[in-house]
Design an enzyme around this catalytic site. Structure first.
Site, PDB file in Angstrom:
ATOM      1  N   ASN A 177      -3.754  -3.592  -0.361  1.00  0.00           N
ATOM      2  CA  ASN A 177      -4.355  -2.229  -0.550  1.00  0.00           C
ATOM      3  C   ASN A 177      -4.818  -1.909  -1.974  1.00  0.00           C
ATOM      4  O   ASN A 177      -5.436  -0.884  -2.056  1.00  0.00           O
ATOM      5  CB  ASN A 177      -3.013  -1.279  -0.199  1.00  0.00           C
ATOM      6  CG  ASN A 177      -2.401  -0.888   0.962  1.00  0.00           C
ATOM      7  OD1 ASN A 177      -1.381  -0.553   1.224  1.00  0.00           O
ATOM      8  ND2 ASN A 177      -3.562  -1.216   2.119  1.00  0.00           N
ATOM      9  N   ASP A 191       1.046   3.740   9.486  1.00  0.00           N
ATOM     10  CA  ASP A 191      -0.121   3.604   9.365  1.00  0.00           C
ATOM     11  C   ASP A 191      -0.817   4.753  10.218  1.00  0.00           C
ATOM     12  O   ASP A 191      -0.148   5.460  11.046  1.00  0.00           O
ATOM     13  CB  ASP A 191      -0.723   2.254  10.417  1.00  0.00           C
ATOM     14  CG  ASP A 191      -2.070   2.007  10.121  1.00  0.00           C
ATOM     15  OD1 ASP A 191      -2.759   2.367   9.301  1.00  0.00           O
ATOM     16  OD2 ASP A 191      -2.579   1.011  10.841  1.00  0.00           O
TER      17      ASP A 191
HETATM   18  C1  FPP Z   1      -1.311   3.714   5.765  1.00  0.00           C
HETATM   19  O1  FPP Z   1      -2.177   4.873   6.422  1.00  0.00           O
HETATM   20  C2  FPP Z   1      -0.386   4.184   4.756  1.00  0.00           C
HETATM   21  C3  FPP Z   1      -0.501   3.697   3.391  1.00  0.00           C
HETATM   22  C4  FPP Z   1      -1.226   2.596   2.915  1.00  0.00           C
HETATM   23  C5  FPP Z   1       0.321   4.573   2.668  1.00  0.00           C
HETATM   24  C6  FPP Z   1       2.000   4.841   3.026  1.00  0.00           C
HETATM   25  C7  FPP Z   1       2.491   5.480   1.969  1.00  0.00           C
HETATM   26  C8  FPP Z   1       3.190   6.683   2.253  1.00  0.00           C
HETATM   27  C9  FPP Z   1       3.254   7.443   3.483  1.00  0.00           C
HETATM   28  C10 FPP Z   1       3.903   7.191   0.951  1.00  0.00           C
HETATM   29  C11 FPP Z   1       5.528   6.600   0.877  1.00  0.00           C
HETATM   30  C12 FPP Z   1       6.219   7.204  -0.435  1.00  0.00           C
HETATM   31  C13 FPP Z   1       7.089   6.456  -1.108  1.00  0.00           C
HETATM   32  C14 FPP Z   1       7.721   6.963  -2.287  1.00  0.00           C
HETATM   33  C15 FPP Z   1       7.834   5.356  -0.216  1.00  0.00           C
HETATM   34  P1  FPP Z   1      -3.826   4.428   6.070  1.00  0.00           P
HETATM   35  O2  FPP Z   1      -4.340   5.165   4.889  1.00  0.00           O
HETATM   36  O3  FPP Z   1      -4.321   2.959   6.083  1.00  0.00           O
HETATM   37  O4  FPP Z   1      -4.318   5.290   7.450  1.00  0.00           O
HETATM   38  P2  FPP Z   1      -5.886   4.935   8.369  1.00  0.00           P
HETATM   39  O5  FPP Z   1      -5.370   3.630   8.998  1.00  0.00           O
HETATM   40  O6  FPP Z   1      -5.821   5.980   9.065  1.00  0.00           O
HETATM   41  O7  FPP Z   1      -6.840   5.100   7.167  1.00  0.00           O
END
Ligand code: FPP
Length: 250
Positions: A77, A29
């Site tokens: 998501n 996150d």
């Molecule tokens: C949450 O941060 C993150 C995600 C929903 C996506 C995570 C995915 C990756 C790191 C890529 C993984 C790749 C593979 C191939 C497995 P957020 O966007 O909710 O952050 P925020 O809370 O700061 O908005």
């Protein structure tokens, strides 16, 4: 892999090999906030998040951890802006294709947990290829939770069990924890010993609801794109200070 790797003997001296978790799971996150703080679009946080995940996988291999599960995309998501969802789907597909050779060389066995049939066809094809190509590997097990929701997982397990009962293949009194686990997406995996969530949020957000019953949970304010090996070492150190009693006494 972008970051430099170390070898097994480089396990930091303040960590005990015999007390390492066998299975680590991560809720990655804070990508969006990391990007925003730098005046970048959110997707740049996800891109950087991939590099961090790749190095964590390498680190787990180097330090002798047997399984890593990463929460890449939840059933909730889909509610994000369409362009972010599309970016993530394309990113997953590209990363899988780019990393397949290295996963083969490094003996990584990849698997996916979640409702994969709802993913774009091109991504499903890449997922199937990576599972098939790495199925005989016996190194670290890398599970990617994609379109995963703990409640949905439990409901689909109930449905599958109910259908077996309906067809007379299973008796209701034969349903126990073991039967139930066989119907989860994670069937065949051990439960996570340690779940790490970054970015200061203190909840599980529908991740591994059944499997986390006795997991140790580590929360850190560090945003996922900053969660490097030194942060991982801190999480493992904290884990090794805990006494796991599984409901019993010391
Ligand atoms: C949450 O941060 C993150 C995600 C929903 C996506 C995570 C995915 C990756 C790191 C890529 C993984 C790749 C593979 C191939 C497995 P957020 O966007 O909710 O952050 P925020 O809370 O700061 O908005």
């Amino acid at each position: 892999m972008t970051a430099q790797s170390t070898k097994l003997e480089d396990l930091p001296s303040d960590l005990k090999k015999e007390l390492l978790p066998k299975h680590v799971a991560v809720i990655m996150d804070g990508n969006g906030r990391w990007a925003k703080r730098r005046g970048l679009p959110r997707i740049m946080g996800h891109k950087r998040g991939v590099d961090i995940l790749k190095d964590l996988l390498r680190c787990c291999q180097d330090w002798g951890i047997k399984a890593l599960t990463a929460y890449a995309f939840s059933t909730e998501n889909w509610g994000r802006p369409q362009e972010e969802v599309e970016f993530l789907m394309t990113l997953f597909q590209r990363v899988l294709r780019q990393e397949l050779r290295e996963m083969l060389e490094e003996n990584v066995k990849i698997s996916f947990v979640g409702n994969l049939l709802a993913l774009p066809n091109a991504l499903q094809a890449e997922i199937n290829t990576s599972i098939e190509e790495t199925k005989n590997n016996h190194g670290i097990k890398f599970n990617v939770a994609t379109n995963y929701g703990g409640r949905e997982e439990i409901i689909q397990a109930c449905r599958a069990i109910a259908e077996k009962v309906d067809k007379g293949l299973l008796q209701p009194n034969e349903i126990n924890e073991t039967t139930f686990e066989h119907h989860l997406y994670t069937a065949g995996n051990c439960d996570p010993d340690l779940i790490i969530r970054t970015s200061g949020e203190m909840r599980l957000s529908n991740f591994l609801l059944w499997q986390s019953a006795y997991s140790e949970i580590y929360f850190t304010d560090t945003l996922w794109p900053d969660f490097d090996r030194s942060e991982f070492k801190k999480a493992l150190f904290a884990y090794q200070q805990r006494e796991r009693r599984f409901g019993k006494v010391s």
